[in-house]
Design an enzyme around this catalytic site. Sequence first.
Site, PDB file in Angstrom:
ATOM      1  N   ASP A  37       2.504  -5.893   0.610  1.00 40.69           N
ATOM      2  CA  ASP A  37       2.224  -7.282   1.001  1.00 40.69           C
ATOM      3  C   ASP A  37       2.660  -8.278  -0.074  1.00 40.69           C
ATOM      4  O   ASP A  37       1.862  -8.883  -0.757  1.00 40.69           O
ATOM      5  CB  ASP A  37       0.727  -7.457   1.315  1.00 40.69           C
ATOM      6  CG  ASP A  37       0.515  -7.614   2.804  1.00 40.69           C
ATOM      7  OD1 ASP A  37       1.448  -7.293   3.565  1.00 40.69           O
ATOM      8  OD2 ASP A  37      -0.564  -8.055   3.224  1.00 40.69           O
ATOM      9  N   ASP A  84      -7.273  -6.592   0.530  1.00 45.36           N
ATOM     10  CA  ASP A  84      -6.532  -6.324   1.772  1.00 45.36           C
ATOM     11  C   ASP A  84      -5.041  -6.154   1.501  1.00 45.36           C
ATOM     12  O   ASP A  84      -4.295  -5.760   2.397  1.00 45.36           O
ATOM     13  CB  ASP A  84      -6.753  -7.440   2.797  1.00 45.36           C
ATOM     14  CG  ASP A  84      -6.444  -8.815   2.238  1.00 45.36           C
ATOM     15  OD1 ASP A  84      -7.094  -9.208   1.257  1.00 45.36           O
ATOM     16  OD2 ASP A  84      -5.537  -9.487   2.761  1.00 45.36           O
ATOM     17  N   ASN A  85      -4.610  -6.444   0.292  1.00 44.58           N
ATOM     18  CA  ASN A  85      -3.193  -6.266  -0.042  1.00 44.58           C
ATOM     19  C   ASN A  85      -2.968  -5.049  -0.933  1.00 44.58           C
ATOM     20  O   ASN A  85      -1.901  -4.890  -1.502  1.00 44.58           O
ATOM     21  CB  ASN A  85      -2.653  -7.514  -0.736  1.00 44.58           C
ATOM     22  CG  ASN A  85      -2.570  -8.697   0.215  1.00 44.58           C
ATOM     23  OD1 ASN A  85      -2.575  -8.525   1.431  1.00 44.58           O
ATOM     24  ND2 ASN A  85      -2.506  -9.896  -0.316  1.00 44.58           N
ATOM     25  N   ARG A 142      -0.303 -11.405  11.849  1.00 44.65           N
ATOM     26  CA  ARG A 142       1.090 -11.736  12.198  1.00 44.65           C
ATOM     27  C   ARG A 142       2.012 -10.537  12.026  1.00 44.65           C
ATOM     28  O   ARG A 142       3.196 -10.687  11.728  1.00 44.65           O
ATOM     29  CB  ARG A 142       1.581 -12.867  11.324  1.00 44.65           C
ATOM     30  CG  ARG A 142       1.325 -12.613   9.844  1.00 44.65           C
ATOM     31  CD  ARG A 142       2.418 -13.144   9.072  1.00 44.65           C
ATOM     32  NE  ARG A 142       2.028 -13.242   7.666  1.00 44.65           N
ATOM     33  CZ  ARG A 142       2.685 -13.958   6.808  1.00 44.65           C
ATOM     34  NH1 ARG A 142       3.711 -14.637   7.189  1.00 44.65           N
ATOM     35  NH2 ARG A 142       2.321 -13.992   5.564  1.00 44.65           N
ATOM     36  N   LYS A 175       6.609  -7.424  10.880  1.00 40.96           N
ATOM     37  CA  LYS A 175       5.888  -8.568  10.310  1.00 40.96           C
ATOM     38  C   LYS A 175       6.478  -9.865  10.859  1.00 40.96           C
ATOM     39  O   LYS A 175       7.683 -10.065  10.800  1.00 40.96           O
ATOM     40  CB  LYS A 175       6.009  -8.517   8.780  1.00 40.96           C
ATOM     41  CG  LYS A 175       5.092  -9.470   8.045  1.00 40.96           C
ATOM     42  CD  LYS A 175       5.004  -9.067   6.581  1.00 40.96           C
ATOM     43  CE  LYS A 175       4.178 -10.058   5.765  1.00 40.96           C
ATOM     44  NZ  LYS A 175       4.038  -9.618   4.363  1.00 40.96           N
TER      45      LYS A 175
HETATM   46  P1  AMP Z   1      -1.350 -12.396   3.476  1.00 41.56           P
HETATM   47  O1  AMP Z   1      -1.578 -13.580   2.600  1.00 41.56           O
HETATM   48  O2  AMP Z   1       0.014 -12.348   4.099  1.00 41.56           O
HETATM   49  O3  AMP Z   1      -1.730 -11.119   2.835  1.00 41.56           O
HETATM   50  O4  AMP Z   1      -2.347 -12.588   4.726  1.00 41.56           O
HETATM   51  C1  AMP Z   1      -3.749 -12.668   4.627  1.00 41.56           C
HETATM   52  C2  AMP Z   1      -4.317 -12.683   6.011  1.00 41.56           C
HETATM   53  O5  AMP Z   1      -3.871 -13.848   6.731  1.00 41.56           O
HETATM   54  C3  AMP Z   1      -3.913 -11.498   6.890  1.00 41.56           C
HETATM   55  O6  AMP Z   1      -4.976 -11.218   7.757  1.00 41.56           O
HETATM   56  C4  AMP Z   1      -2.717 -12.024   7.631  1.00 41.56           C
HETATM   57  O7  AMP Z   1      -2.471 -11.353   8.830  1.00 41.56           O
HETATM   58  C5  AMP Z   1      -3.130 -13.470   7.886  1.00 41.56           C
HETATM   59  N1  AMP Z   1      -1.981 -14.370   8.035  1.00 41.56           N
HETATM   60  C6  AMP Z   1      -1.123 -14.779   7.063  1.00 41.56           C
HETATM   61  N2  AMP Z   1      -0.207 -15.612   7.568  1.00 41.56           N
HETATM   62  C7  AMP Z   1      -0.456 -15.736   8.878  1.00 41.56           C
HETATM   63  C8  AMP Z   1       0.146 -16.453   9.945  1.00 41.56           C
HETATM   64  N3  AMP Z   1       1.218 -17.219   9.773  1.00 41.56           N
HETATM   65  N4  AMP Z   1      -0.396 -16.318  11.170  1.00 41.56           N
HETATM   66  C9  AMP Z   1      -1.483 -15.554  11.384  1.00 41.56           C
HETATM   67  N5  AMP Z   1      -2.099 -14.878  10.425  1.00 41.56           N
HETATM   68  C10 AMP Z   1      -1.604 -14.949   9.185  1.00 41.56           C
HETATM   69 MG    MG Z   2      -1.983  -9.354   3.287  1.00 45.43          MG
END
Ligand code: AMP
Ligand code: MG
Length: 482
Positions: free
Chosen positions: A258, A248-249, A93, A113
Site C-alpha cells: 500500500d 491496515d497497510n 477502491r 486497485k
Molecule cells: P489508503 O490510504 O490507500 O491505505 O486507504 C485507507 C482507506 O481508505 C482504505 O480503506 C481505502 O480503501 C480507503 N480509500 C482510499 N482512497 C479511497 C477512495 N478514493 N475511494 C474510496 N476509498 C478510499
Molecule cells: Mg491502505
Amino acid sequence: MKRLDQLHFDNRFARLGDDFSTAVQPEPIAEPRLAIASEAALALLDLDPAEAQRPEFVRLFSGNALWRDAEPRAMVYSGHQFGVYNPRLGDGRGLLLGEVVNEAGEHWDLHLKGAGSTPYSRMGDGRAVLRSSIREFLASEYLAALGVPTTRALCVVASATPVWRERKETAAMLLRLSPSHIRFGHFEYFYYTRQHGALRQLLDFTRANHFPDCADDAALFRAVVERTAEMIAAWQAYGFCHGVMNTDNLSILGLTFDFGPYAFLDDFDARFICNHSDDTGRYSFENQVPIAHWNLSALAQALTPFVPVEALRETLGLFLPLYQAHWLDRMRRRLGFTQAEEADTELIQRLLQLMQGGAVDYPNFFRALGEQPAEAAVGTLREEFVDLAGFDAWAADYCARVAREGGSAEARRARMHAVNPRYSLRNYLAQQAIEAAEAGDFAPLHELHAVLSRPFEEQPGKERYTERPPEWGKHLEISCSS
Ligand code: AMP
Ligand code: MG
C-alpha cells in the site's frame, strides 16, 4: 507461457464467505489505455509478455472484462491510522479479483486497485489517479529488483475518466499481485467486533495457506514478527520511507504494501518525513523501526483470544534484536564486508551520523564506495562531508576494516555492486515520468522502469538516471491524496 484466457483460478479467500468480504463488480474506466506492464510480474503468472499488447489485456485490467472464474470481492478490515483505531476500513477502491495458481503451484492474488466504489468506500469515489498508480507501480517493481520483500505490480491502465483531487485528474487502475492481501487490520477487525469465531477461521486460513510450517498461532505470530523485522531492515538499509505505516497497510506476509507518499532518501536524513500530512513525524524514516514494533503490538492485541499474553509479549521482545541483526547484515554487505566484527555497528552508526543532515547522496555513496579500492574511494567521497576530521577518522577505520577482510579489490567491487544499486528510484525521476504520462506520453515511464528493473547493472547511455535531484526535485511534497 500462458495466454490470458489460460489462467487458472482458485479463489480461497472468496470461499471464506461474506463475513470476510463482499461480492462487488468492478466499475469500468473510459477509453482505457495501457500505461505500462511489468514483464517480471507477468512471468509470475506464467504470462507471455506479448499478452500485455492485446486489447483483451487492457479490457481485463480496466474493469471492462472479467474472467469467468474470477470472483471480485472487497475485503473487510479495520486498523490503527496514525495511532488511532478506525473500526471500519476495508477495500474502498480495490477488489480482489481472484487467486491465480501458477505452474509452480504458487497462488497470486489479483487485486485491481481503483476499481470503483464498494461498501467500504465511505466518502471516497473508489478511484485511484494515474499519478499514484504509476508511483506504486514503479516502487513495487524497483523494490523487487533490489531484493526488498514487496507486493508486485502487473500493470497500470490509464483512462479518460475524470477524478477530482486537489485538481481534476484522470482515473487509472493498477493490478497488484501478492501471495495474500491479508493485513494486520484484518485481525483487528474481527477482534474488536468480538467475532472470535471468524478470527479463529482467519488464523487457520492464514496458517494453512501462508505459514504451513507454523505449528500453532504463537508460531504464526513469531513468523510475522520475523518477516516484519526483515522487511523493515531492508527499508532502513536502502533508505525507503513508507510514509503511512497504519496497521491496515502492513501485510501479514511482511511485504512492502500500500504505497502512498513514499520516498527513497536522496540526502541522508534519519528524521525525514515523506508524508505531507504527517505533522508530528510519526512515520519519519527513523521511526519506522519503533512503529513497526508498535504495529506488531496492535496485531498481538488482536490475537489475545488465542495466544497467551505472556507468549505474545515474549515474541514481541524478539523484534528489535531480529531487526538489528538483519539491518547489520544488509549494511555490512553494502559496505563490502563478508565477515562480522563486533565494532561494525558502531562503524555504521558513525557513518550515518556523519551523513546526517549533510549533503551526501545516500544511494550514490555506497555505489561510489565500491567503485574504487577503499583508499581511493574514501578519498573521492571525502569532499561531500562537512566534518572532515570526523570523516577522515571513519575512513581510516573503514580502510583498516576492509584490509582485515582480505580478498581482491575486484572481488570487493563485484560484491558491493551486487547489493548497491547504480540506479535508484528518486522522486524527481518518478515525477518526470508521471508528468509525461499525464500528457499522454508513456515512453519516459517505460524507460525509467526498464532502467530500474536492472538497478545493479551498468547501463551505458543511462547515466542521467544516476543524477542527484535538481533543486526543484529535492523536497517534493507528495500529497496523500491518491
Ligand atoms: P489508503 O490510504 O490507500 O491505505 O486507504 C485507507 C482507506 O481508505 C482504505 O480503506 C481505502 O480503501 C480507503 N480509500 C482510499 N482512497 C479511497 C477512495 N478514493 N475511494 C474510496 N476509498 C478510499
Ligand atoms: Mg491502505
